[in-house]
Design a protein around this motif. Sequence first.
Motif, PDB file in Angstrom:
ATOM      1  N   GLY A 219       0.761  -1.234   0.000  1.00 47.51           N
ATOM      2  CA  GLY A 219       0.000   0.000   0.000  1.00 47.51           C
ATOM      3  C   GLY A 219       0.792   1.284   0.000  1.00 47.51           C
ATOM      4  N   VAL A 220       2.089   1.254   0.114  1.00 53.37           N
ATOM      5  CA  VAL A 220       2.868   2.484   0.154  1.00 53.37           C
ATOM      6  C   VAL A 220       3.102   2.969  -1.267  1.00 53.37           C
ATOM      7  CG1 VAL A 220       5.071   3.520   0.800  1.00 53.37           C
ATOM      8  CG2 VAL A 220       4.006   1.832   2.279  1.00 53.37           C
ATOM      9  N   THR A 221       2.715   4.214  -1.528  1.00 55.41           N
ATOM     10  CA  THR A 221       2.965   4.789  -2.851  1.00 55.41           C
ATOM     11  C   THR A 221       3.621   6.151  -2.687  1.00 55.41           C
ATOM     12  OG1 THR A 221       0.779   5.803  -2.954  1.00 55.41           O
ATOM     13  CG2 THR A 221       1.003   3.614  -3.935  1.00 55.41           C
ATOM     14  N   GLY A 222       4.401   6.517  -3.651  1.00 57.36           N
ATOM     15  CA  GLY A 222       5.035   7.829  -3.658  1.00 57.36           C
ATOM     16  C   GLY A 222       6.278   7.891  -2.784  1.00 57.36           C
ATOM     17  N   ARG A 223       7.039   8.930  -3.019  1.00 51.83           N
ATOM     18  CA  ARG A 223       8.286   9.097  -2.285  1.00 51.83           C
ATOM     19  C   ARG A 223       8.058   9.411  -0.816  1.00 51.83           C
ATOM     20  NH1 ARG A 223      10.402  13.068  -6.699  1.00 51.83           N
ATOM     21  NH2 ARG A 223       8.217  13.466  -6.541  1.00 51.83           N
ATOM     22  N   HIS A 224       7.012  10.171  -0.518  1.00 55.43           N
ATOM     23  CA  HIS A 224       6.763  10.499   0.875  1.00 55.43           C
ATOM     24  C   HIS A 224       6.341   9.261   1.657  1.00 55.43           C
ATOM     25  CE1 HIS A 224       4.860  12.338   4.414  1.00 55.43           C
ATOM     26  NE2 HIS A 224       5.859  13.175   4.281  1.00 55.43           N
ATOM     27  N   GLY A 225       5.548   8.402   1.040  1.00 54.09           N
ATOM     28  CA  GLY A 225       5.156   7.150   1.690  1.00 54.09           C
ATOM     29  C   GLY A 225       6.359   6.279   1.981  1.00 54.09           C
ATOM     30  N   LEU A 226       7.298   6.225   1.047  1.00 53.73           N
ATOM     31  CA  LEU A 226       8.515   5.453   1.266  1.00 53.73           C
ATOM     32  C   LEU A 226       9.338   6.074   2.388  1.00 53.73           C
ATOM     33  CD1 LEU A 226      10.452   3.193   0.539  1.00 53.73           C
ATOM     34  CD2 LEU A 226      11.480   4.723  -1.148  1.00 53.73           C
ATOM     35  N   ARG A 227       9.396   7.396   2.434  1.00 54.54           N
ATOM     36  CA  ARG A 227      10.153   8.076   3.500  1.00 54.54           C
ATOM     37  C   ARG A 227       9.546   7.742   4.861  1.00 54.54           C
ATOM     38  NH1 ARG A 227      10.765  14.232   5.173  1.00 54.54           N
ATOM     39  NH2 ARG A 227      12.920  14.163   5.854  1.00 54.54           N
ATOM     40  N   ARG A 228       8.226   7.752   4.943  1.00 56.62           N
ATOM     41  CA  ARG A 228       7.542   7.437   6.200  1.00 56.62           C
ATOM     42  C   ARG A 228       7.796   5.992   6.602  1.00 56.62           C
ATOM     43  NH1 ARG A 228       1.869   6.269   8.048  1.00 56.62           N
ATOM     44  NH2 ARG A 228       1.742   7.316  10.047  1.00 56.62           N
ATOM     45  N   LEU A 229       7.661   5.075   5.650  1.00 55.04           N
ATOM     46  CA  LEU A 229       7.905   3.663   5.941  1.00 55.04           C
ATOM     47  C   LEU A 229       9.346   3.439   6.375  1.00 55.04           C
ATOM     48  CD1 LEU A 229       6.958   0.709   5.881  1.00 55.04           C
ATOM     49  CD2 LEU A 229       7.727   0.644   3.509  1.00 55.04           C
ATOM     50  N   SER A 230      10.277   4.068   5.686  1.00 57.83           N
ATOM     51  CA  SER A 230      11.689   3.901   6.004  1.00 57.83           C
ATOM     52  C   SER A 230      12.002   4.395   7.415  1.00 57.83           C
ATOM     53  CB  SER A 230      12.550   4.654   4.981  1.00 57.83           C
ATOM     54  OG  SER A 230      13.908   4.553   5.316  1.00 57.83           O
ATOM     55  N   ILE A 231      11.412   5.524   7.809  1.00 59.38           N
ATOM     56  CA  ILE A 231      11.711   6.058   9.136  1.00 59.38           C
ATOM     57  C   ILE A 231      11.070   5.195  10.217  1.00 59.38           C
ATOM     58  CG2 ILE A 231       9.890   7.745   9.629  1.00 59.38           C
ATOM     59  CD1 ILE A 231      13.685   8.287   9.897  1.00 59.38           C
ATOM     60  N   GLN A 232       9.957   4.543   9.903  1.00 60.54           N
ATOM     61  CA  GLN A 232       9.346   3.630  10.860  1.00 60.54           C
ATOM     62  C   GLN A 232      10.220   2.402  11.072  1.00 60.54           C
ATOM     63  OE1 GLN A 232       5.483   3.072   9.140  1.00 60.54           O
ATOM     64  NE2 GLN A 232       4.667   4.943  10.041  1.00 60.54           N
ATOM     65  N   VAL A 233      10.808   1.885  10.000  1.00 58.56           N
ATOM     66  CA  VAL A 233      11.741   0.761  10.111  1.00 58.56           C
ATOM     67  C   VAL A 233      12.961   1.190  10.920  1.00 58.56           C
ATOM     68  CG1 VAL A 233      13.293  -0.757   8.810  1.00 58.56           C
ATOM     69  CG2 VAL A 233      10.946  -0.383   8.023  1.00 58.56           C
ATOM     70  N   PHE A 234      13.490   2.373  10.635  1.00 59.22           N
ATOM     71  CA  PHE A 234      14.641   2.911  11.361  1.00 59.22           C
ATOM     72  C   PHE A 234      14.320   3.040  12.847  1.00 59.22           C
ATOM     73  CE2 PHE A 234      16.948   6.613  13.050  1.00 59.22           C
ATOM     74  CZ  PHE A 234      18.258   6.229  12.799  1.00 59.22           C
TER      75      PHE A 234
END
Length: 129
Positions: free
Chosen positions: A66-81
């Motif tokens: 469900g993650v789309t767009g660069r901002h969604g990836l940034r949000r997902l990445s920071i959650q993993v971090f």
Amino acid sequence: RITRESLKDANRIDVVGKGGKVQTMVISGDLHAKLSAYLAAHPGPVADRGAYCAAFARAVAAGRGGVTGRHGLRRLSIQVFYRERYHARRQRGETPKQARAGARQDAVERLGHGRDRRDQANAYLGASA
């Protein structure tokens, strides 16, 4: 711009963010493999903005659901971090409360903001993190 040099080990990719700041982000193994295969077959950077945005959105959606767009990836990445930092802090002996607070500050700083920006922490991690 994404090049072969952008792809790192352990499903990570270097992405140029605001102000030219390079951030290393976590991506799915499937997305990493697809980007690697694409860049091997098509040497040179992926740089055309319109085509890049559409291709990036499709690749992220395919690799992460469900993650789309660069901002969604940034949000997902920071959650993993955040999760990685939380677990590392717990392993070092911090209490859950200390680990949560420290991991939140680390995550907000990683985003390029001051460590005490609660608004950014809430936006990217949610109020309960």
